[in-house]
Design a protein around this motif. Structure first.
Motif, mmCIF file in Angstrom:
data_model
loop_
_atom_site.group_PDB
_atom_site.id
_atom_site.type_symbol
_atom_site.label_atom_id
_atom_site.label_comp_id
_atom_site.label_asym_id
_atom_site.label_seq_id
_atom_site.Cartn_x
_atom_site.Cartn_y
_atom_site.Cartn_z
ATOM 1 N N THR A 1 0.843 -1.202 0.000
ATOM 2 C CA THR A 1 0.000 0.000 0.000
ATOM 3 C C THR A 1 0.872 1.244 0.000
ATOM 4 O OG1 THR A 1 -1.684 -1.198 1.272
ATOM 5 C CG2 THR A 1 -1.869 1.210 1.180
ATOM 6 N N PRO A 2 0.734 2.111 -1.000
ATOM 7 C CA PRO A 2 1.625 3.282 -1.087
ATOM 8 C C PRO A 2 1.516 4.218 0.108
ATOM 9 C CG PRO A 2 0.462 2.911 -3.156
ATOM 10 C CD PRO A 2 -0.162 2.009 -2.154
ATOM 11 N N ASN A 3 0.272 4.479 0.561
ATOM 12 C CA ASN A 3 0.085 5.427 1.652
ATOM 13 C C ASN A 3 -1.113 5.034 2.501
ATOM 14 O OD1 ASN A 3 2.023 7.816 1.429
ATOM 15 N ND2 ASN A 3 1.263 7.658 -0.684
ATOM 16 N N PHE A 4 -1.031 5.364 3.775
ATOM 17 C CA PHE A 4 -2.141 5.195 4.698
ATOM 18 C C PHE A 4 -2.541 6.573 5.233
ATOM 19 C CE2 PHE A 4 -0.532 0.880 4.782
ATOM 20 C CZ PHE A 4 -1.680 0.113 4.935
ATOM 21 N N PRO A 5 -3.815 6.739 5.597
ATOM 22 C CA PRO A 5 -4.229 8.007 6.199
ATOM 23 C C PRO A 5 -3.465 8.275 7.492
ATOM 24 C CG PRO A 5 -6.136 6.685 5.577
ATOM 25 C CD PRO A 5 -4.937 5.806 5.419
ATOM 26 N N LYS A 6 -3.336 9.545 7.827
ATOM 27 C CA LYS A 6 -2.594 9.929 9.026
ATOM 28 C C LYS A 6 -3.211 9.324 10.288
ATOM 29 C CE LYS A 6 -0.954 14.072 9.283
ATOM 30 N NZ LYS A 6 -0.823 15.559 9.448
ATOM 31 N N ARG A 7 -4.541 9.199 10.297
ATOM 32 C CA ARG A 7 -5.194 8.657 11.499
ATOM 33 C C ARG A 7 -4.770 7.220 11.772
ATOM 34 N NH1 ARG A 7 -9.145 8.581 7.537
ATOM 35 N NH2 ARG A 7 -10.028 6.506 7.065
ATOM 36 N N VAL A 8 -4.448 6.454 10.714
ATOM 37 C CA VAL A 8 -3.992 5.075 10.899
ATOM 38 C C VAL A 8 -2.647 5.067 11.632
ATOM 39 C CG1 VAL A 8 -3.264 2.972 9.707
ATOM 40 C CG2 VAL A 8 -5.237 4.261 8.873
ATOM 41 N N ILE A 9 -1.769 5.983 11.265
ATOM 42 C CA ILE A 9 -0.455 6.057 11.906
ATOM 43 C C ILE A 9 -0.601 6.491 13.354
ATOM 44 C CG2 ILE A 9 1.804 7.172 11.805
ATOM 45 C CD1 ILE A 9 1.231 7.540 8.751
ATOM 46 N N VAL A 10 -1.481 7.463 13.611
ATOM 47 C CA VAL A 10 -1.698 7.933 14.983
ATOM 48 C C VAL A 10 -2.250 6.807 15.853
ATOM 49 C CG1 VAL A 10 -3.033 9.519 16.427
ATOM 50 C CG2 VAL A 10 -2.016 10.330 14.286
ATOM 51 N N VAL A 11 -3.247 6.088 15.348
ATOM 52 C CA VAL A 11 -3.812 4.963 16.106
ATOM 53 C C VAL A 11 -2.758 3.884 16.322
ATOM 54 C CG1 VAL A 11 -5.502 3.084 16.038
ATOM 55 C CG2 VAL A 11 -6.182 5.398 15.362
ATOM 56 N N GLY A 12 -1.965 3.608 15.297
ATOM 57 C CA GLY A 12 -0.915 2.595 15.421
ATOM 58 C C GLY A 12 0.108 2.943 16.484
ATOM 59 N N LEU A 13 0.527 4.197 16.526
ATOM 60 C CA LEU A 13 1.483 4.622 17.557
ATOM 61 C C LEU A 13 0.857 4.585 18.944
ATOM 62 C CD1 LEU A 13 3.250 7.601 15.728
ATOM 63 C CD2 LEU A 13 4.176 5.323 16.186
ATOM 64 N N ALA A 14 -0.438 4.917 19.035
ATOM 65 C CA ALA A 14 -1.124 4.855 20.329
ATOM 66 C C ALA A 14 -1.190 3.415 20.842
ATOM 67 C CB ALA A 14 -2.527 5.452 20.201
ATOM 68 N N LEU A 15 -1.484 2.482 19.950
ATOM 69 C CA LEU A 15 -1.503 1.069 20.341
ATOM 70 C C LEU A 15 -0.127 0.624 20.843
ATOM 71 C CD1 LEU A 15 -3.615 -0.482 17.436
ATOM 72 C CD2 LEU A 15 -4.314 -0.267 19.826
ATOM 73 N N ALA A 16 0.927 1.030 20.121
ATOM 74 C CA ALA A 16 2.281 0.670 20.538
ATOM 75 C C ALA A 16 2.597 1.233 21.918
ATOM 76 C CB ALA A 16 3.296 1.170 19.501
ATOM 77 N N ALA A 17 2.140 2.450 22.192
ATOM 78 C CA ALA A 17 2.379 3.060 23.504
ATOM 79 C C ALA A 17 1.718 2.241 24.610
ATOM 80 C CB ALA A 17 1.851 4.494 23.514
ATOM 81 N N VAL A 18 0.548 1.704 24.323
ATOM 82 C CA VAL A 18 -0.167 0.921 25.346
ATOM 83 C C VAL A 18 0.608 -0.339 25.703
ATOM 84 C CG1 VAL A 18 -2.247 -0.422 25.831
ATOM 85 C CG2 VAL A 18 -2.438 1.818 24.723
ATOM 86 N N TRP A 19 1.004 -1.117 24.692
ATOM 87 C CA TRP A 19 1.688 -2.365 25.047
ATOM 88 C C TRP A 19 3.094 -2.117 25.591
ATOM 89 C CZ3 TRP A 19 0.331 -2.928 19.458
ATOM 90 C CH2 TRP A 19 1.396 -2.676 18.590
ATOM 91 N N HIS A 20 3.707 -0.990 25.250
ATOM 92 C CA HIS A 20 4.985 -0.659 25.872
ATOM 93 C C HIS A 20 4.819 -0.356 27.350
ATOM 94 C CE1 HIS A 20 6.744 -0.493 21.871
ATOM 95 N NE2 HIS A 20 7.924 -0.357 22.433
ATOM 96 N N LEU A 21 3.762 0.348 27.697
ATOM 97 C CA LEU A 21 3.508 0.644 29.112
ATOM 98 C C LEU A 21 3.248 -0.641 29.901
ATOM 99 C CD1 LEU A 21 1.299 3.862 28.891
ATOM 100 C CD2 LEU A 21 3.629 3.666 29.800
ATOM 101 N N LEU A 22 2.570 -1.595 29.288
ATOM 102 C CA LEU A 22 2.291 -2.868 29.956
ATOM 103 C C LEU A 22 3.585 -3.593 30.322
ATOM 104 C CD1 LEU A 22 -0.700 -4.202 27.813
ATOM 105 C CD2 LEU A 22 -0.796 -3.172 30.098
ATOM 106 N N PHE A 23 4.580 -3.518 29.457
ATOM 107 C CA PHE A 23 5.868 -4.153 29.746
ATOM 108 C C PHE A 23 6.724 -3.301 30.673
ATOM 109 C CE2 PHE A 23 4.862 -6.850 26.159
ATOM 110 C CZ PHE A 23 5.513 -8.048 26.452
#
Length: 439
Positions: free
Chosen positions: A61-83
């Protein structure tokens, strides 16, 4: 009435894969105290498969909407906090970091002191009494040592070091976003870094200093893009002073940095060692012991060590990294992230010790099809954690052959498929050869 099939868009598929990653890594965080047990490895494997499927989406996929990247980074922040809030797992290198920082602040040299020396019992804390390989001094280079001292001066604890490493990871995200924009690459590749499960387990979970070196190396990479040559030189010298692995990238800087920049790199590296000099000599701690005695997950090194002395094999491994970097430097005039990933990967593939967290150095530079074998490696190395479980059962500290076959076989197979596809695309078909003669 015939119902038409509902087709998920790439964005929604990515949301689904992010949810799978969150679920799998959340379960892993709850089992982190028993990392290596089958129940932990299975869920970490699920996270790895979800990560690789996400990589497929990024490539196709050439590009994703900005909201997808924001949600993706937010998800990563959650599982990082869990560890982050969990104690370190079975691997306890971080306790050595605390010890090294502590003894420096007490006026001692970590390259000289042996932690299990009875005379040093009074220097220990509950966290440092459990450090590994307590019969040898520290092997970590001066840059890492000064970092340990700085963090423990603020707060002497395992958590403080883990938090510092997570901050470094966040800094990588910010620098990498700048690199992606300046190189006109799709910003969704930031998730190729942020979603890798190794970051959760080995940075937020166990806390490994390698992420600091990866940050410094990325800063050097970005500085060359901006033509900040002095910054690039200093950052590279600091990265090498965290661990020596990136030294093989020197050929990539040829003619991209000035002579005075190279001298600045050497000067910075040398100054870091001044506080640790012993009788005018640069100390190496237990680095020699590490190269001679430590072996783990090393099929290539073990093969060569059967016929050559360990010192010679190490020289050949480093030389292979230099040759790879030189070849990539000559192949392309562009400042390529692939050229940073492959020389370090070639050294790690042939190294005497290959722990999962060593691959952290490669993660900021994985964002193309040509680095797909390395992406696969960051996941295929997952079964290696099983050795920590075997150790609790009294088994030898060895990676079973079937695990190494799975781990490295996946990498070799992926590389072979990519190479074969490129070869078949480069060779014209019979029809293509005949068509011009018919005109």
């Amino acid at each position: 009435m015939k119902l038409s099939a509902v087709k998920l868009t790439p964005a929604w598929r990515l949301y689904g894969l992010g949810a799978v990653l969150l679920l799998a890594l959340a379960i892993c965080s709850r089992k982190f105290s028993s990392a290596g047990e089958p129940s932990f490895i299975i869920w970490l494997g699920v996270a790895g498969v979800a990560y690789l499927l996400a990589m497929r989406e990024f490539i196709s996929t050439p590009n994703f909407p900005k909201r997808v990247i924001v949600v993706g980074l937010a998800l990563a922040a959650v599982w990082h906090l869990l560890f982050l809030v969990k104690p370190p797992g079975s691997d306890d290198d971080i306790h050595r970091y605390v010890w090294d920082g502590r003894v420096q602040r007490q006026g001692y040299n970590p390259y000289v002191l042996v932690p299990n020396d009875p005379a040093l019992a009074g220097l220990h804390t509950p966290e440092t009494r459990t450090l590994n390989h307590s019969d040898v001094p520290s092997p970590y280079p001066a840059g890492a040592q000064l970092l340990f001292r700085g963090v423990t001066a603020i707060h002497e604890s395992v958590f403080a070091l883990k938090a510092a490493f997570v901050v470094c990871e966040l800094a990588i995200v910010l620098v990498l976003l700048d690199v992606l924009r300046r190189s006109r690459q799709a910003t969704h590749w930031i998730l190729a870094f942020a979603w890798n499960p190794l970051l959760a387990t080995e940075v937020a979970g166990s806390g490994h200093v390698d992420i600091v070196g990866a940050l410094l190396l990325l800063i050097s990479f970005a500085a060359v893009w901006r033509r900040w040559r002095a910054v690039a030189a200093v950052a590279f010298g600091l990265a090498v002073a965290v661990k020596f692995l990136p030294i093989v990238l020197v050929p990539l800087y040829w003619r991209r940095l000035r002579i005075r920049d190279a001298l600045l790199t050497v000067l910075v590296f040398g100054l870091l060692y001044l506080p640790f000099l012993e009788r005018g000599r640069i100390p190496v701690g237990s680095l020699g012991t590490y190269l001679h005695s430590f072996r783990f997950n090393d099929p290539v090194f073990a093969m060569f060590e059967r016929v050559l002395a360990p010192e010679l094999v190490v020289v050949l491994v480093v030389l292979a990294g230099f040759v790879t970097a030189s070849w990539l430097r000559a192949k392309s005039a562009a400042w390529s992230s692939d050229a940073f990933a492959w020389p370090m990967a070639s050294v790690l593939l042939c190294a005497p010790v290959v722990y999962p967290w060593y691959l952290l150095w490669l993660l900021p530079f994985l964002r193309s099809t040509s680095t797909l074998p390395i992406m696969i490696w960051t996941v295929s190395i997952t079964p290696v954690y099983y050795v920590w479980y075997l150790r609790t059962l009294g088994r030898p500290w060895l990676v079973p052959g079937w695990i190494m076959l799975l781990e490295y076989g996946a990498v070799v197979t992926t590389g072979a498929i990519i190479g074969l596809r490129r070869l078949t695309q480069a060779v014209p078909s019979d029809a293509q050869l005949i068509r011009p003669s018919l005109r």
